[in-house]
Design an enzyme around this catalytic site. Structure first.
Site, PDB file in Angstrom:
ATOM      1  N   ARG A  54       0.870  -1.310  -0.168  1.00 33.46           N
ATOM      2  CA  ARG A  54       0.009  -0.044   0.030  1.00 33.46           C
ATOM      3  C   ARG A  54       0.752   1.308   0.047  1.00 33.46           C
ATOM      4  NH1 ARG A  54       2.476   1.954   3.683  1.00 33.46           N
ATOM      5  NH2 ARG A  54       0.944   3.826   3.623  1.00 33.46           N
ATOM      6  N   GLY A  55       0.193   2.513  -0.146  1.00 32.63           N
ATOM      7  CA  GLY A  55       0.915   3.636  -0.183  1.00 32.63           C
ATOM      8  C   GLY A  55       1.102   4.014  -1.866  1.00 32.63           C
ATOM      9  N   ALA A  56       0.868   5.204  -2.107  1.00 37.04           N
ATOM     10  CA  ALA A  56       0.688   5.525  -3.653  1.00 37.04           C
ATOM     11  C   ALA A  56       1.634   4.921  -4.580  1.00 37.04           C
ATOM     12  CB  ALA A  56       0.351   6.860  -3.595  1.00 37.04           C
ATOM     13  N   ARG A  97      -7.696  -0.103  -6.733  1.00 42.44           N
ATOM     14  CA  ARG A  97      -7.681   0.673  -5.908  1.00 42.44           C
ATOM     15  C   ARG A  97      -7.858   2.142  -6.628  1.00 42.44           C
ATOM     16  NH1 ARG A  97      -4.337   0.925  -0.495  1.00 42.44           N
ATOM     17  NH2 ARG A  97      -6.361   2.254   0.110  1.00 42.44           N
ATOM     18  N   GLN A 204      -1.716   2.598  10.058  1.00 41.90           N
ATOM     19  CA  GLN A 204      -0.537   2.924   9.051  1.00 41.90           C
ATOM     20  C   GLN A 204       0.283   3.478  10.004  1.00 41.90           C
ATOM     21  OE1 GLN A 204      -3.458   3.316   7.674  1.00 41.90           O
ATOM     22  NE2 GLN A 204      -3.474   2.684   5.658  1.00 41.90           N
ATOM     23  N   ASP A 245      -1.834  10.871  -2.341  1.00 39.81           N
ATOM     24  CA  ASP A 245      -2.335   9.756  -2.962  1.00 39.81           C
ATOM     25  C   ASP A 245      -2.572  10.491  -4.432  1.00 39.81           C
ATOM     26  OD1 ASP A 245      -3.033   8.697  -0.210  1.00 39.81           O
ATOM     27  OD2 ASP A 245      -2.827   7.116  -1.858  1.00 39.81           O
ATOM     28  N   ASN A 255      -5.318  12.448   0.468  1.00 40.34           N
ATOM     29  CA  ASN A 255      -4.539  11.622   1.384  1.00 40.34           C
ATOM     30  C   ASN A 255      -5.253  10.785   2.263  1.00 40.34           C
ATOM     31  OD1 ASN A 255      -1.708  10.711   1.980  1.00 40.34           O
ATOM     32  ND2 ASN A 255      -1.627  11.853   3.717  1.00 40.34           N
ATOM     33  N   LYS A 256      -4.493  10.103   2.906  1.00 40.30           N
ATOM     34  CA  LYS A 256      -5.130   9.167   4.168  1.00 40.30           C
ATOM     35  C   LYS A 256      -6.301  10.021   4.747  1.00 40.30           C
ATOM     36  CE  LYS A 256      -4.905   5.671   4.209  1.00 40.30           C
ATOM     37  NZ  LYS A 256      -6.023   4.944   3.658  1.00 40.30           N
TER      38      LYS A 256
END
Ligand code: MRU
Length: 355
Positions: A54-56, A97, A204, A245, A255-256
């Protein structure tokens, strides 16, 4: 196939061994460090969807690797037919995603390479796509290090830096974006301490950011998401730095989930709010953040902590995985090409067009 030597002292979420990709299962950190093997595009698509990776930027790298694996298994000698099948494989990977644009950026780059080389044999295309995927992986870590050097000047010696989610080595091919800037400041000899928001519901911050900073002896203090405002009001936070992201043309940042709340709090307390992201995260096709698709994930992530039920059966749940921070709350956007402060529409376009 080529493989990179494995240096286990450096945190990287993906490694390549004998035609396979190994991924550190980020769902199990910090309690277990388990590496899973992947060799087909369908497996890679599932790993992205289930957040093994995960993570862009890391999602973008994984998608490119998946596309290479898919290409490798296409059974035809005809380049045009190869490209048709390759596009279908990329569509499967693209459906994993929706928010991180790096996923689509990486797949577009792989498709562009194949399309530009359709006069080559299928075997040559397959080899070229392998090199392209591995290049995307290697370039990502290099440009994170450049981003770190541009961004670290914004962090004064002694800074107490709040971060949200994990924009670290684990979220990229290595080194990280927001945490890359922190790493670069530490490497420049500054005494930096980090406050990590736990980042409900996937944790996270608690599981990944705390883990990777502790591993490198960078001072880190974990807080619950709802503690940031209090600590800002007490003067215990000097600046905020997060990843992204997707960044719209006007500088609005997805973002998150929870990032927007932190940005509003930072504005109220006159604390600089920085975003660090590679140019591949900028989406000039979207004029503002309202057009960014926001992934809504399964309700179980909110109602349960692993197998422990936290909420009553049948309760209605919302679980948007990202939010959008308007550009007016952002003090600077750091990329591998430099630091944009204000006039984001102009500066972001310049940075993209320099690529
Ligand atoms: O749902 P995730 O864990 O993929 O979300 C990650 C984030 O929101 C990160 O902050 C972002 O991708 C930047 S990572 C360098």
């Amino acid at each position: 196939m080529s493989s990179c030597p494995i240096d286990t002292s450096v945190i990287r979420p993906l490694r390549f061994v004998a035609g396979q990709c190994q991924m550190l299962d980020q769902r199990l950190l910090p309690s277990e460090e388990v590496w899973l093997n992947y060799s087909t595009y369908q497996e890679v698509a599932t790993a992205i969807r289930d957040m093994v990776v995960r993570g862009a930027p890391a999602i973008g790298v994984a998608a490119a690797i998946g596309a290479w694996f898919g290409a490798r298994d296409i059974d035809t000698e005809d380049s045009a037919e190869f490209y048709r099948q390759f596009e279908a494989i990329c569509e499967v990977l693209a459906a994993t995603r929706p928010t991180a644009v790096n996923l689509f950026w990486a797949l577009d780059r792989m498709k562009r390479f194949a399309h530009a080389n359709l006069d080559r044999s299928v075997n040559e295309l397959k080899i070229g796509l392998e090199y392209e995927a591995l290049a995307i992986n290697q370039e990502d870590e290099m440009l994170n290090r450049k981003m770190g050097r541009h961004g670290e000047v914004l962090l004064p010696d002694g800074a107490r830096v709040l971060t949200h989610c994990n924009a670290g080595a684990l979220a990229t091919a290595g080194y990280g974006t927001a945490l890359g800037v922190i790493r670069a400041a530490v490497a420049a000899g500054k005494r930096i301490s980090v406050l990590a928001d736990e980042t409900r519901p996937f944790l996270q911050g608690a599981r990944l950011t705390a883990w990777e900073l502790q591993k490198e002896n960078i001072p880190v203090t974990l807080i619950c998401d709802n503690m940031a405002g209090y600590l800002m009001s007490k003067g215990e936070i000097d600046c905020v730095i997060v990843g992204a992201d997707r960044i719209a043309a006007n500088g609005d940042v997805a973002n998150k989930i929870g990032t927007y709340t932190v940005a509003v709090l930072a504005k109220e307390h006159n604390i600089p709010f920085y975003v660090a992201a590679p140019v591949s995260t900028i989406d000039l096709s979207l004029s503002d953040g309202s057009q960014i698709p926001i992934e809504e994930r399964h309700s179980r992530e909110v109602t349960h902590m692993k197998d422990i039920q936290l909420a009553p059966d049948g309760v209605k749940v919302r679980n948007p995985a990202f939010d959008v921070t308007p550009h007016r709350l952002i003090s600077a956007i750091i990329t591998e090409h430099g630091v944009a402060k204000g006039q984001y529409d102009k500066h972001l376009a310049e940075m993209v067009n320099r690529n």
